[in-house]
Design an enzyme around this catalytic site. Structure first.
Site, PDB file in Angstrom:
ATOM      1  N   ASP A 465       0.840  -1.189   0.000  1.00 44.49           N
ATOM      2  CA  ASP A 465       0.000   0.000   0.000  1.00 44.49           C
ATOM      3  C   ASP A 465       0.878   1.242   0.000  1.00 44.49           C
ATOM      4  O   ASP A 465       2.094   1.171   0.168  1.00 44.49           O
ATOM      5  CB  ASP A 465      -1.013   0.001   1.153  1.00 44.49           C
ATOM      6  N   ASN A 473      -3.858  12.631   0.470  1.00 46.48           N
ATOM      7  CA  ASN A 473      -5.186  13.098   0.071  1.00 46.48           C
ATOM      8  C   ASN A 473      -5.558  14.392   0.769  1.00 46.48           C
ATOM      9  O   ASN A 473      -6.119  15.308   0.164  1.00 46.48           O
ATOM     10  CB  ASN A 473      -6.231  12.029   0.371  1.00 46.48           C
ATOM     11  N   ASP A 482      -6.359  10.125  -6.695  1.00 41.61           N
ATOM     12  CA  ASP A 482      -6.752   9.210  -7.776  1.00 41.61           C
ATOM     13  C   ASP A 482      -5.664   9.122  -8.832  1.00 41.61           C
ATOM     14  O   ASP A 482      -5.358   8.037  -9.352  1.00 41.61           O
ATOM     15  CB  ASP A 482      -8.056   9.683  -8.402  1.00 41.61           C
ATOM     16  N   GLU A 509      -6.034   2.255  -1.054  1.00 46.43           N
ATOM     17  CA  GLU A 509      -4.673   2.400  -1.566  1.00 46.43           C
ATOM     18  C   GLU A 509      -3.875   1.108  -1.458  1.00 46.43           C
ATOM     19  O   GLU A 509      -2.651   1.115  -1.620  1.00 46.43           O
ATOM     20  CB  GLU A 509      -3.946   3.523  -0.810  1.00 46.43           C
TER      21      GLU A 509
END
Length: 590
Positions: A465, A473, A482, A509
């Site tokens: 991840d 974010n 994204d 993620e």
């Protein structure tokens, strides 16, 4: 069939009524003939009108070409002036006289130097000094247009204006240059628009056209002022006529004699022929209605097949009608013969009786006992004579008709439907953001990988991840998040190109990889992926390294191991990678 026979007998018993129906057919035929005559006459009028409009359009184009040729001739006269070695008043008078003799619409020629001074003037008027003063004013009026012609090195046309003769005129400016290419002045020609147009329109007048030429609202030319346009059966044409940048409007209408010459007598001949055909039809009905019974005699089997086909409502599909007793084929549609490659129904009949597996690999599904009134649907395959197989969707229905049992098979090519189903299936296994396989595909793939482990094929599971992704974010926004996941998905896809290796978006993620081989080989691949992402240097303001990094946990698959245990081992290795500072690869303990 019995109903049709009864109708025939009924018609034969009621002769007077039949004769009345024949008379009604005759009246309808006469009415139809009249309608046809009206339609053909109207159509001929449209054709004649279109022919006249086309001819008028062609004439306008010829007028346009004639006008342009006059302007080009004047420009060539300018080139002639440039080529004269000895240019004096006598040469100017001679050349100008020749020019005006050729073009009667031109009323003045003026030679102007670079300072807008008149060097030479040739005019049809007698008062030369007065004319010079007048044209000196005209040139000052169009000095801007003259400068534009000089800069562009091409001739120019002045807007329409009233001349001192109280007639609509225009001027034509041609820039002049000496043999060395130096600018020396302009050649100006003035002409009366009406006379110029009238000369070009003479051929159209001779052909019998009524012509009206307008510049804006002003009528410049009209060869029949007393006549209103629209008298010749509505055949009138309006076309724009351009003299360089100036638009004129020309209305053309052929004379009544010219229009009438385009009509023929063939609509009347068609009317007579149609009436004659109606009369012959009535005679044929009158003398042959007693033969209805013979014409209705058709073999019973063919009639049954036609009615059965009407019941299916699926004539576009491949159809097969069979009597269960003896597997007798009553009908095989051309589409079915195309799908199987056989030439006729007899070949289908022979295969159903002698070797049904040559028609379809699963003949038992086609030979089931279909009770009347019940429909069975299934997917099957049809064998072609060239050895290929075609998948079809079959609808088989048992029918009881006139106390006889039939089976109706309707076959539709299923290849397109199967392709759509396969595409939807594949789409359901993909992640919409990254394009990688999704969690559902991962569950199926790990089950297959466990089967491979039991067969002796080594495989390693990698869970990974993005480090500090929530901070990413929060600082840069979800759109940037994204984009980051899409780029990571592309990196994983680029490094798992073999059929035995796959990349998945596990959720959020978090991603997963199934890599071929033991943990040592998988570890090298995982380290390559980690380093490759770091080298891309995706900015991450909230990360200690300042760029996006990933943590990876590896677990080599073991025989007799469950999917849950394998996934848990890889998750624990990923957790250890997080504990060790992130941006690293950790292998699970075996």
């Amino acid at each position: 069939m019995a109903h049709n026979t009864g109708l025939t007998h009924w018609l034969l018993r009621h002769a007077k009524l039949v004769l009345g129906l024949i008379a009604l057919v005759g009246l309808l035929g006469v009415w139809f003939s009249w309608l046809l005559w009206q339609l053909l006459s109207s159509k001929e009028h449209q054709v004649v009108a279109e022919q006249q409009r086309s001819a008028a359009t062609l004439l306008v184009e010829r007028v346009q070409e004639d006008l342009e040729e006059q302007l080009r001739s004047f420009a060539r006269f300018g080139r002639r002036i440039e080529s004269l070695e000895q240019f004096d008043a006598h040469s100017w008078q001679h050349e100008s006289h020749v020019q005006l003799e050729d073009f009667s619409s031109w009323h003045v020629l003026v030679l102007i130097d670079r300072q807008y001074r008149l060097r030479q003037v040739f005019t049809r008027a007698g008062d030369l000094p007065l004319e010079q003063a007048h044209y000196q004013q005209v040139l000052r009026r169009f000095s801007g247009l003259a400068e534009q012609a000089r800069e562009q090195r091409r001739d120019a046309m002045t807007p329409p204006h009233l001349t001192r003769h109280s007639r609509l005129g225009q001027g034509h400016l041609v820039p002049l240059y000496d043999p060395q290419g130096a600018f020396i002045g302009w050649l100006y020609g003035g002409f009366f628009v009406g006379e110029l147009m009238a000369r070009a329109l003479i051929p159209m007048i001779e052909q019998g056209y009524v012509i009206r030429l307008l510049q804006g609202e002003q009528v410049i030319f009209d060869n029949d002022p007393e006549r209103r346009l629209g008298n010749s059966q509505g055949v009138a044409t309006h076309s724009p006529l351009y003299l360089r940048d100036t638009r004129y409007d020309i209305w053309l209408e052929p004379s009544e004699a010219l229009v009438s010459a385009g009509f023929t007598d063939w609509p009347q001949w068609v009317l007579l022929a149609s009436l004659l055909n109606t009369a012959l039809l009535m005679l044929a009905l009158f003398y042959n209605y007693r033969r209805l019974q013979a014409e209705q005699a058709v073999r019973q089997s063919k009639l049954l097949v036609q009615e059965l086909l009407a019941l299916t409502g699926q004539a576009a599909d491949a159809l097969l009608v069979v009597k269960p007793e003896g597997r007798q084929v009553l009908y095989a549609s051309p589409r079915l013969l195309e799908l199987t490659g056989h030439a006729n129904e007899a070949a289908i009949q022979r295969l159903l009786k002698e070797r049904p597996s040559a028609l379809t690999p699963d003949p038992e599904r086609w030979q089931a006992d279909f009770a009347p009134g019940k429909t069975h649907e299934f997917r099957a395959q049809l064998a072609h004579t060239n050895g290929s197989l075609r998948t079809v969707d079959v609808s088989a229905r048992g029918v009881l008709f006139h106390r006889e049992r039939f089976v109706l098979y309707s076959c539709r090519d299923a290849s397109q439907r199967m392709a759509v189903e396969q595409a939807l299936k594949e789409q359901s296994l993909l992640d919409g953001l990254t394009g990688l396989h999704n969690r559902r595909a991962f569950d199926q793939a790990i089950a297959r990988a466990i089967d491979g482990l039991q067969a002796g094929a080594p495989c390693t599971l990698v869970m990974l991840d993005v480090d500090y992704f929530k901070r990413f974010n929060d600082s840069l926004g979800h759109q940037a998040g994204d984009d980051c996941l899409r780029e990571l998905g592309q990196l994983l896809s680029d490094n798992t190109r073999r059929d035995s290796e796959q990349a998945f978006r596990y959720g959020g993620e978090e991603f997963a990889l199934l890599l071929e081989g033991d943990s040592n080989a998988a570890g090298k691949a995982a380290e390559h992926i980690r380093f490759a992402l770091q080298q891309r240097a995706i900015s991450h303001p909230q990360s200690p390294l300042g760029v996006v990094t990933i943590s990876l946990g590896l677990a080599e698959g073991l025989a007799q191991q469950s999917a849950e245990a394998w996934l848990k081992a890889a998750d624990q290795a990923l957790y250890q990678a997080k504990q060790q500072g992130r941006n690293c690869v950790v292998m699970a303990d075996v």
